[in-house]
Design an enzyme around this catalytic site. Structure first.
Site, PDB file in Angstrom:
ATOM      1  N   GLU A 154       0.899  -1.278  -0.530  1.00 32.06           N
ATOM      2  CA  GLU A 154       0.401   0.144  -0.218  1.00 32.06           C
ATOM      3  C   GLU A 154       0.880   1.337  -0.321  1.00 32.06           C
ATOM      4  O   GLU A 154       1.703   1.416   1.186  1.00 32.06           O
ATOM      5  CB  GLU A 154      -1.070  -0.396   1.103  1.00 32.06           C
ATOM      6  N   HIS A 155       0.282   1.898  -0.920  1.00 27.80           N
ATOM      7  CA  HIS A 155       1.681   3.496  -1.143  1.00 27.80           C
ATOM      8  C   HIS A 155       2.797   2.749  -1.476  1.00 27.80           C
ATOM      9  O   HIS A 155       3.335   3.853  -1.181  1.00 27.80           O
ATOM     10  CB  HIS A 155       1.268   4.305   0.195  1.00 27.80           C
ATOM     11  N   THR A 156       2.969   2.102  -2.544  1.00 31.80           N
ATOM     12  CA  THR A 156       4.480   1.974  -2.426  1.00 31.80           C
ATOM     13  C   THR A 156       4.504   2.389  -4.538  1.00 31.80           C
ATOM     14  O   THR A 156       5.257   2.697  -5.118  1.00 31.80           O
ATOM     15  CB  THR A 156       4.643   0.490  -2.363  1.00 31.80           C
ATOM     16  N   ASP A 157       2.861   1.980  -4.699  1.00 31.94           N
ATOM     17  CA  ASP A 157       3.063   2.181  -7.009  1.00 31.94           C
ATOM     18  C   ASP A 157       3.352   3.537  -6.686  1.00 31.94           C
ATOM     19  O   ASP A 157       4.530   3.503  -7.695  1.00 31.94           O
ATOM     20  CB  ASP A 157       1.787   2.315  -6.639  1.00 31.94           C
ATOM     21  N   GLY A 213     -15.992   5.055  -2.417  1.00 33.30           N
ATOM     22  CA  GLY A 213     -14.967   5.384  -1.335  1.00 33.30           C
ATOM     23  C   GLY A 213     -15.211   4.402  -0.118  1.00 33.30           C
ATOM     24  O   GLY A 213     -14.075   4.295   0.859  1.00 33.30           O
ATOM     25  N   GLY A 217     -12.791   2.347  -1.057  1.00 34.81           N
ATOM     26  CA  GLY A 217     -11.132   1.685  -1.470  1.00 34.81           C
ATOM     27  C   GLY A 217     -10.518   0.514  -2.550  1.00 34.81           C
ATOM     28  O   GLY A 217     -10.740  -0.477  -2.321  1.00 34.81           O
ATOM     29  N   LEU A 218     -12.564   0.452  -2.976  1.00 30.51           N
ATOM     30  CA  LEU A 218     -11.859  -0.317  -4.294  1.00 30.51           C
ATOM     31  C   LEU A 218     -11.782  -0.307  -5.652  1.00 30.51           C
ATOM     32  O   LEU A 218     -11.935  -0.524  -6.431  1.00 30.51           O
ATOM     33  CB  LEU A 218     -13.294  -1.463  -4.650  1.00 30.51           C
ATOM     34  N   ASP A 237      -3.989   0.816  -9.547  1.00 28.71           N
ATOM     35  CA  ASP A 237      -5.776   0.801  -9.468  1.00 28.71           C
ATOM     36  C   ASP A 237      -5.904   0.305 -11.035  1.00 28.71           C
ATOM     37  O   ASP A 237      -7.154  -0.437 -11.364  1.00 28.71           O
ATOM     38  CB  ASP A 237      -5.993   1.806  -9.029  1.00 28.71           C
ATOM     39  N   TYR A 246      -3.265  12.211   1.032  1.00 25.39           N
ATOM     40  CA  TYR A 246      -2.642  11.679  -0.107  1.00 25.39           C
ATOM     41  C   TYR A 246      -1.593  11.949  -1.040  1.00 25.39           C
ATOM     42  O   TYR A 246      -0.971  11.768  -1.271  1.00 25.39           O
ATOM     43  CB  TYR A 246      -3.933  10.869  -1.414  1.00 25.39           C
TER      44      TYR A 246
END
Ligand code: GLA
Length: 381
Positions: A35-38, A123, A125-126, A173, A223
């Protein structure tokens, strides 16, 4: 797939526009870990799901585009010339953004009509927004024979998000939604944009999502702030992205940055490593290890990267209390949305208890989704 939704979208299009549309399904995604690595050019482990956006699209007979958002019962008419982002960030921006960026790239499109609806809540997260962007770019590519590759399309969707929704997102995503494969997790290298498929079969365990049904405001600005912290630290470390950084290297510049920023960069470096460990665990069928890594990932997101919230933390704490759940963490950008849980099959009782205690505490009913991993964007008809 949701046949009722598909039929509803198709028949609405037929009623409004009196012509057969092209029907497209564009899925949302889950992310097992990473998560938050992309946007740090690191690794992620997403998969497309069988929930997403259904879009019916066809050329317009007038010089205007008409788009009907089925779930919101809202209609929007616009010209493809002189498009600008709307002030209020809403669903229209995702469509306008894709149209504008296609034209900026010199792609010739004409007015079109579209009806779309979905079965993933925004909202959560999908990635409903990536699914919508991908449905538009994919549909227009088919309709006007633009000859775009899937990779080109996901970059257009990402640009739409950056320029029209104001979120400087990574590529996870859009990639997962476009390239998803049935029963397969994609170990994606966000630098090379190549992925390795992993067959997903957790035997007596399964993935389950619990939606907090909250989305705290300011998540978009938080973000973008996280992203700029990462970029600032990368340049201090003289590396292209945090993917290239090590814990030892980071320690050397510790006194030059705030403790908060140090922890954020440390989280990214560690999370990136966890993705590698998770892929090893999956290869070796070590589901317990995978679960442990999910809990560690949540710890980092909660305490180091600071993108969790009380509701998500509560769900993960409750998961830890039950022996049936061997791993859980918040998923996606954060500040609300879903937790992803690695849970023993047939554990309804545990889920019911978590749902009940969450409701008692927050007076909000959480939603529970069973995950089916499926193919990426496709033409249905
Ligand atoms: C959002 C973004 C992605 C990714 C995740 C966090 O979903 O759109 O690019 O950064 O947050 O992992």
């Amino acid at each position: 797939m949701n046949k009722i939704l598909i039929d509803a979208i198709e028949s609405h299009f037929l009623i409004i526009f009196q012509i057969e549309p092209l029907l497209i399904f564009s899925p949302g995604r889950i992310n097992i870990i990473g998560e938050h690595t992309d946007y740090n050019e690191g690794f992620v482990f997403p998969a497309a799901i069988d929930k997403g956006i259904v879009a019916a699209i066809q050329k317009s007979k007038t010089n205007l585009c008409t788009v009907y958002a089925f779930d919101k019962d809202e209609n929007y008419e616009f010209s493809i010339d002189g498009i600008k982002p709307l002030v209020d960030g809403d669903w229209r921006n995702y469509i306008l953004g894709v149209v504008d960026i296609l034209q900026e790239k010199g792609k010739k499109i004409e007015p079109f009509n579209m009806v779309f609806g979905g079965d993933i809540p925004g909202g959560a997260g999908l990635s409903s927004s990536a699914a919508l962007e991908n449905s538009v770019v994919y549909g227009l590519n088919e309709l006007f024979s633009l000859n775009l590759s899937k990779k080109e399309m996901i970059y257009i969707s990402q640009q739409a998000e950056h320029q029209y929704a104001g979120v400087k997102c990574g590529i996870m995503d859009q990639y997962a939604s476009m390239f998803g494969q049935k029963n397969t997790g994609l170990l994606l290298d966000c630098r090379t944009i190549n992925s390795k498929p992993f067959h997903i079969d957790f035997k007596e365990y399964q993935l389950l999502l619990i939606n907090t049904n909250v989305k705290h405001s300011l998540s978009d600005s938080a973000y973008n702030e996280r992203r700029s912290v990462c970029e600032k630290i990368s340049s201090l470390l003289r590396v292209k992205a945090l993917r290239d950084a090590s814990e030892e290297g980071l320690l050397k510049i510790k006194e030059k940055v705030t403790e908060d920023d140090y922890q954020k960069a440390l989280y990214v470096i560690q999370e990136n490593k966890r993705v590698g460990l998770a892929s090893k665990a999956m290869k070796g069928n070590d589901i317990l290890k995978l679960g442990e890594l999910l809990y560690q990932s949540h710890y980092g997101l909660q305490h180091q990267y600071n993108v969790s919230c009380e509701e998500l933390d509560f769900l993960v704490e409750k998961a830890k209390d039950s022996v049936e759940i061997i791993g859980a963490r918040m998923m996606g950008g954060g500040f609300g949305g879903c937790t992803i849980n690695l849970i023993k099959n047939n554990s309804e009782e545990v889920i019911n208890t978590i749902v009940k205690t969450y409701h008692e505490k927050f007076k909000i009913q959480p939603s529970v989704y069973q995950v089916n991993i499926d193919d990426g964007v496709r033409v249905l008809k």
